[in-house]
Design an enzyme around this catalytic site. Structure first.
Site, PDB file in Angstrom:
ATOM      1  N   CYS A   1       0.821  -1.234   0.000  1.00 17.52           N
ATOM      2  CA  CYS A   1       0.000   0.000   0.000  1.00 17.52           C
ATOM      3  C   CYS A   1       0.845   1.270   0.000  1.00 17.52           C
ATOM      4  CB  CYS A   1      -0.895   0.039   1.234  1.00 17.52           C
ATOM      5  SG  CYS A   1      -1.912  -1.396   1.469  1.00 17.52           S
TER       6      CYS A   1
HETATM    7  O1  KQY Z   1      -4.407  -0.423   2.145  1.00 13.40           O
HETATM    8  C1  KQY Z   1      -4.200   0.573   1.533  1.00 13.40           C
HETATM    9  N1  KQY Z   1      -3.975   0.501   0.240  1.00 13.40           N
HETATM   10  C2  KQY Z   1      -4.264   1.914   2.125  1.00 13.40           C
HETATM   11  C3  KQY Z   1      -4.721   1.945   3.475  1.00 13.40           C
HETATM   12  C4  KQY Z   1      -5.045   3.341   3.831  1.00 13.40           C
HETATM   13  C5  KQY Z   1      -5.291   3.526   5.239  1.00 13.40           C
HETATM   14  C6  KQY Z   1      -5.490   4.945   5.584  1.00 13.40           C
HETATM   15  N2  KQY Z   1      -5.550   5.128   6.968  1.00 13.40           N
END
Ligand code: KQY
Length: 365
Positions: free
Chosen positions: A357
């Site tokens: 992420c």
């Molecule tokens: O899992 C993701 N791609 C992003 C997670 C974002 C979390 C924001 N607090």
């Protein structure tokens, strides 16, 4: 000067390559918001340094940093990591950065999706998100690549592709109320195919239990190579994750990809439930409108949020009894790459995501 192209990647002969195809480098955004990252984001910053340093062993890394944090980030990061100023609302470049596409001549372009912090005013995670929404454009400008403006709310963590015409998503996320409520499932499929250069979309019902992204696909599923995939698994039938993983496995085993192949589906067991401690919760500033981080809340920890780089694979490690099995399984799946454990992954999942992420690959083209 890079331009906005009034067409689609598919119409122009572009496709999103698989993550396992060669990269020109990786983008990351520096964490700093104290209502998401505990203790003013200092532990998270150390974790991001670990990730950036690990990737830099394999390929170039660029860190986007706000003006306020520029000197600190430059000081903390190794010299081989390029640091550029990019304002942002939080550090999830997988989601707010461009999705890069390539053509057969090696030209690289960016796809700039609409970003609304994982659900906008319905169930988004913070407000505002305008700086995040400008990140894809800024990265394309810095790299001098032309871009497509896709009229769809979408995050990069909600798609995976095999680079050979197949896109993988979850219904839980792509059909969520906070993203594209006016688009039908068929219209969403058409947009995915147009902007990713794909021919087929495979729908997995649900993502990881309690994932604050409405079940991003990149936490439950990854493409190892065309025709070979891996999913997050648990043997514990009493865990709410069990039915989700079974549903994913059944959907994938019933599917054929864009080339007509049946999929070889591997599994990696999730870590034991990872709960926010009292101390961790207390370190996060409470702000109205931002998702609270409460003691006992289960985080969506999964080894499937690994990241593939040139010659390597970075896998989250949580200090859990399943860490080693995950690392060994990934080494079997990627025999030609060095699998590197990111030991500070707990700090990243406390912010809501993990290694995949916080990274965005730029293909070599
Ligand atoms: O899992 C993701 N791609 C992003 C997670 C974002 C979390 C924001 N607090």
């Amino acid at each position: 000067m890079p331009k906005v192209i009034d067409s689609t990647p598919k119409a122009d002969g572009f496709r999103m390559p698989g993550e396992f195809e060669p990269h020109a480098g990786t983008w990351i955004l520096w964490p700093e918001r104290p209502d998401n990252w505990r203790l003013g984001a200092k532990p998270a910053q150390k974790a991001f340094v670990e990730v950036a340093s690990a990737i830099a062993r394999f390929e170039p890394v660029t860190m986007g940093v706000s003006h306020a944090q520029f000197a600190n980030a430059r000081q903390m990061l190794p010299p081989e990591v390029r640091v550029v100023e990019i304002s942002n609302d939080d550090s999830w470049v997988r989601d707010c950065g461009p999705t890069f596409v390539v053509n057969d001549e090696g030209v690289v372009r960016g796809v700039d999706w609409d970003f609304n912090a994982w659900g906008g005013l319905v169930d988004g995670l913070y407000f505002p998100w305008d700086k995040d929404d400008a990140v894809a454009c800024k990265i394309c400008e810095i790299e001098g690549v032309d871009r497509y403006k896709a009229p769809v709310v979408l995050e990069g963590g909600s798609i995976h592709v095999d680079g050979e015409g197949t896109c993988f998503v979850t219904e839980e996320c792509l059909l969520s109320e906070g993203r594209n409520p006016d688009l039908s499932k068929e219209e969403i499929e058409a947009a995915l195919c147009d902007y990713l250069g794909c021919e087929k979309v495979i729908w997995i019902p649900l993502g990881i239990y309690n994932d604050e992204t409405n079940g991003h696909v990149d936490n439950i599923f990854a493409v190892v190579r065309p025709g070979v995939v891996v999913i997050a698994w648990t043997d514990d039938e009493s865990d709410p994750q069990y039915a989700r993983s079974v549903a994913a496995k059944e959907a994938l085993e019933a599917a054929t990809d864009a080339r007509g192949r049946a999929l070889e589906v591997h599994t990696i067991h999730i870590p034991d439930p990872l709960l926010i401690t009292e101390e961790e919760s207390q370190g996060v500033d409470a702000v109205d409108g931002t998702l609270p981080r409460l003691p006992g809340d289960r985080q969506a920890a999964s080894y499937i949020n690994y990241y593939v780089v040139n010659g390597g694979v970075l896998v989250p490690a949580f200090g859990d009894r399943h860490d080693e099995a995950a690392r060994v399984k990934l080494q079997e799946l990627y025999p030609d790459r060095a699998v590197v454990a990111i030991e500070s992954a707990r700090e990243i999942i406390l912010g809501g995501g993990n290694v995949h992420c916080i990274t965005q690959q730029q293909p070599r083209g």
